[in-house]
Design an enzyme around this catalytic site. Structure first.
Site: not given
Length: 312
Positions: A224, A272
């Site tokens: 994250r 990502h």
């Protein structure tokens, strides 16, 4: 009984079609084609419009399209008594395994250093150590982290893992709790971050913890974006405490064009992509879970049910 797919367009329609392929007998509706809200018993969610979930009075379960749930729980009106199921799918595990293993090898072979030397047209022979001489530390050894830890240990790396609670993984030295964090970090030459986003993990890699790593350590963040104090990481790279970083997740996504990470010569940015949810396999996981629950099955038999207390 009906299933509502809550996502941004055109992804909403794509997921609806994929789910219908696995369950043509089910009433699967793409938002905003909600129909009678009383008929909705399952919601498949990626980026739901705030407040939409709260309008479904007979909701039995919410099914996240991602391994994380931040995109759902940020809705302050989300029904807290309805179970939320994280995506647990082979394609996610395999994608993350491929990403982390590839970049661990890249840092193990000191490729960022050789790439920098190439830009300077400098020929400098520095032979990397063997895998058995390299220690990899993994912060977050749950479902994904555990698989990756075992793979890297099987490849010959010395692997250590850290989690909030004690784990046992064959071939991996496991550390648990904040009291053991420094001992864990002091031996991690390549640090892989796979922790969830919780209040306890926010900026867990900061100036203090970066200083605990061996000088010249490398960092890979595929967990994250909230896990890293960005200013502290840049300072550690500039001082050579950290030799290089590969970052796939960020506090703001997409990463702003003026963000210093883009231009930093010791940082590799990926958008990502480490563990992308794939339509073909994830849609079947969701349908299988819906059939299990509608057939009288228990949530206890489903992997990935979100624990609000733990934050994952």
């Amino acid at each position: 009984m009906a299933v509502l797919v809550l996502d941004t367009l055109p992804h909403c329609q794509a997921w609806t079609e994929a789910l219908r392929e696995h369950a043509p007998e089910m009433d699967i509706r793409p938002w905003p084609e909600v129909g009678n809200r009383n008929e909705i018993t399952h919601a498949v969610v990626c980026f739901p419009e705030p407040g939409e979930l709260a309008k479904l009075p007979n909701l039995k379960a919410m099914h996240s399209l991602w391994a994380g749930v931040d995109h759902v729980t940020r809705d302050k009106d989300m029904p807290r008594t309805v179970p939320l199921i994280r995506m647990v799918d082979h394609s996610l595990s395999q994608g993350m395994l491929d990403y982390v293993t590839g970049h661990v090898y890249r840092h193990h072979l000191t490729m960022p250093k050789f790439e920098a030397l190439q830009r300077q047209t400098e020929w400098r022979q520095e032979v990397p150590p063997l895998v058995e001489e390299r220690t990899v530390g993994i912060m977050g050894i749950g479902v994904l982290g555990g698989v990756i830890a075992k793979q890297l240990a099987g490849l010959g790396f010395q692997v250590r893992g850290w989690a909030r609670s004690q784990k046992a993984i064959e071939g991996v030295s496991c550390f648990a709790g904040m009291d053991s964090l420094q001992a864990f970090l002091e031996g991690a030459e390549i640090l892989v971050l796979l922790l969830p986003n919780t209040p306890d993990t926010a900026d867990i890699l900061n100036a203090e913890t970066l200083a605990m790593l061996p000088k010249g350590a490398a960092v890979i963040n595929a967990g994250r974006g909230t896990l890293i104090d960005e200013d502290a990481l840049i300072a550690a790279l500039d001082s050579d405490q950290i030799s290089a970083a590969t970052l796939d997740v960020f506090k703001t996504e997409p990463l702003p064009k003026d963000h210093p990470f883009w231009a930093h010569e010791k940082i590799s940015v990926t958008p990502h992509v480490a563990a992308e949810t794939r339509l073909s396999t994830a849609s079947k996981v969701i349908i299988d879970n819906i059939r299990h629950l509608d057939g009288g099955g228990s949530f206890d038999d489903i992997e990935g049910v979100f624990d609000p207390q733990a934050g994952y």
